[in-house]
Design a protein around this motif. Structure first.
Motif, PDB file in Angstrom:
ATOM      1  N   GLY A   1      -9.326   6.823  -0.785  1.00 33.67           N
ATOM      2  CA  GLY A   1      -8.665   7.034   0.507  1.00 33.67           C
ATOM      3  C   GLY A   1      -7.954   5.818   1.064  1.00 33.67           C
ATOM      4  O   GLY A   1      -7.501   5.841   2.205  1.00 33.67           O
ATOM      5  N   TRP A   2      -7.853   4.755   0.302  1.00 32.77           N
ATOM      6  CA  TRP A   2      -7.146   3.551   0.748  1.00 32.77           C
ATOM      7  C   TRP A   2      -5.786   3.509   0.067  1.00 32.77           C
ATOM      8  O   TRP A   2      -5.677   3.641  -1.145  1.00 32.77           O
ATOM      9  CB  TRP A   2      -7.955   2.303   0.417  1.00 32.77           C
ATOM     10  CG  TRP A   2      -9.172   2.196   1.297  1.00 32.77           C
ATOM     11  CD1 TRP A   2     -10.326   2.917   1.184  1.00 32.77           C
ATOM     12  CD2 TRP A   2      -9.335   1.363   2.429  1.00 32.77           C
ATOM     13  NE1 TRP A   2     -11.199   2.578   2.180  1.00 32.77           N
ATOM     14  CE2 TRP A   2     -10.624   1.616   2.960  1.00 32.77           C
ATOM     15  CE3 TRP A   2      -8.532   0.426   3.058  1.00 32.77           C
ATOM     16  CZ2 TRP A   2     -11.110   0.962   4.083  1.00 32.77           C
ATOM     17  CZ3 TRP A   2      -9.028  -0.226   4.173  1.00 32.77           C
ATOM     18  CH2 TRP A   2     -10.297   0.043   4.669  1.00 32.77           C
ATOM     19  N   PHE A   3      -4.753   3.303   0.887  1.00 30.38           N
ATOM     20  CA  PHE A   3      -3.377   3.344   0.410  1.00 30.38           C
ATOM     21  C   PHE A   3      -2.731   1.968   0.470  1.00 30.38           C
ATOM     22  O   PHE A   3      -2.907   1.235   1.440  1.00 30.38           O
ATOM     23  CB  PHE A   3      -2.557   4.303   1.281  1.00 30.38           C
ATOM     24  CG  PHE A   3      -2.982   5.733   1.166  1.00 30.38           C
ATOM     25  CD1 PHE A   3      -2.372   6.567   0.259  1.00 30.38           C
ATOM     26  CD2 PHE A   3      -4.006   6.239   1.960  1.00 30.38           C
ATOM     27  CE1 PHE A   3      -2.766   7.895   0.146  1.00 30.38           C
ATOM     28  CE2 PHE A   3      -4.411   7.549   1.852  1.00 30.38           C
ATOM     29  CZ  PHE A   3      -3.787   8.382   0.932  1.00 30.38           C
ATOM     30  N   GLY A   4      -1.946   1.653  -0.550  1.00 26.00           N
ATOM     31  CA  GLY A   4      -1.157   0.432  -0.546  1.00 26.00           C
ATOM     32  C   GLY A   4       0.000   0.577   0.429  1.00 26.00           C
ATOM     33  O   GLY A   4       0.690   1.598   0.439  1.00 26.00           O
ATOM     34  N   VAL A   5       0.185  -0.440   1.275  1.00 22.49           N
ATOM     35  CA  VAL A   5       1.249  -0.439   2.276  1.00 22.49           C
ATOM     36  C   VAL A   5       1.983  -1.769   2.194  1.00 22.49           C
ATOM     37  O   VAL A   5       1.352  -2.827   2.147  1.00 22.49           O
ATOM     38  CB  VAL A   5       0.670  -0.255   3.705  1.00 22.49           C
ATOM     39  CG1 VAL A   5       1.761  -0.388   4.759  1.00 22.49           C
ATOM     40  CG2 VAL A   5      -0.051   1.080   3.828  1.00 22.49           C
ATOM     41  N   THR A   6       3.307  -1.707   2.141  1.00 19.54           N
ATOM     42  CA  THR A   6       4.110  -2.922   2.221  1.00 19.54           C
ATOM     43  C   THR A   6       4.574  -3.065   3.657  1.00 19.54           C
ATOM     44  O   THR A   6       5.272  -2.197   4.192  1.00 19.54           O
ATOM     45  CB  THR A   6       5.314  -2.864   1.268  1.00 19.54           C
ATOM     46  OG1 THR A   6       4.835  -2.722  -0.070  1.00 19.54           O
ATOM     47  CG2 THR A   6       6.151  -4.131   1.370  1.00 19.54           C
ATOM     48  N   LEU A   7       4.146  -4.144   4.279  1.00 19.31           N
ATOM     49  CA  LEU A   7       4.491  -4.403   5.673  1.00 19.31           C
ATOM     50  C   LEU A   7       5.925  -4.921   5.769  1.00 19.31           C
ATOM     51  O   LEU A   7       6.449  -5.503   4.820  1.00 19.31           O
ATOM     52  CB  LEU A   7       3.516  -5.423   6.265  1.00 19.31           C
ATOM     53  CG  LEU A   7       2.040  -5.015   6.214  1.00 19.31           C
ATOM     54  CD1 LEU A   7       1.170  -6.174   6.660  1.00 19.31           C
ATOM     55  CD2 LEU A   7       1.801  -3.781   7.061  1.00 19.31           C
TER      56      LEU A   7
END
Length: 72
Positions: free
Chosen positions: A48-54
């Protein structure tokens, strides 16, 4: 694939623009949806953890409780 949602109820999908609990805008990384690994979205062991590019250029991970689609 189990549906995961942001804290404001929007389904988390590749490319979704999100606002994080770190008070930054970012984009849910599309690559993780394409790899098809056991730990990737849809995989047998996805947590349930997603990679996010800020927008600042940093990449990190967040679960749905830490993402929203609008700034509070």
């Amino acid at each position: 694939m189990e549906m995961h949602k942001t804290s404001d109820g929007v389904e988390i999908v590749a490319g979704l623009r999100v606002f994080t609990t770190d008070w930054e805008w970012g984009t849910v990384d599309a690559e993780q949806f394409e790899r098809g690994g056991l730990l990737d979205p849809g995989g047998a062991h996805f947590d349930g953890w997603f990679g996010v590019t800020l927008d600042s250029g940093w990449s990190t991970i967040f679960n749905g409780e830490r993402l929203m689609t609008r700034k509070p």
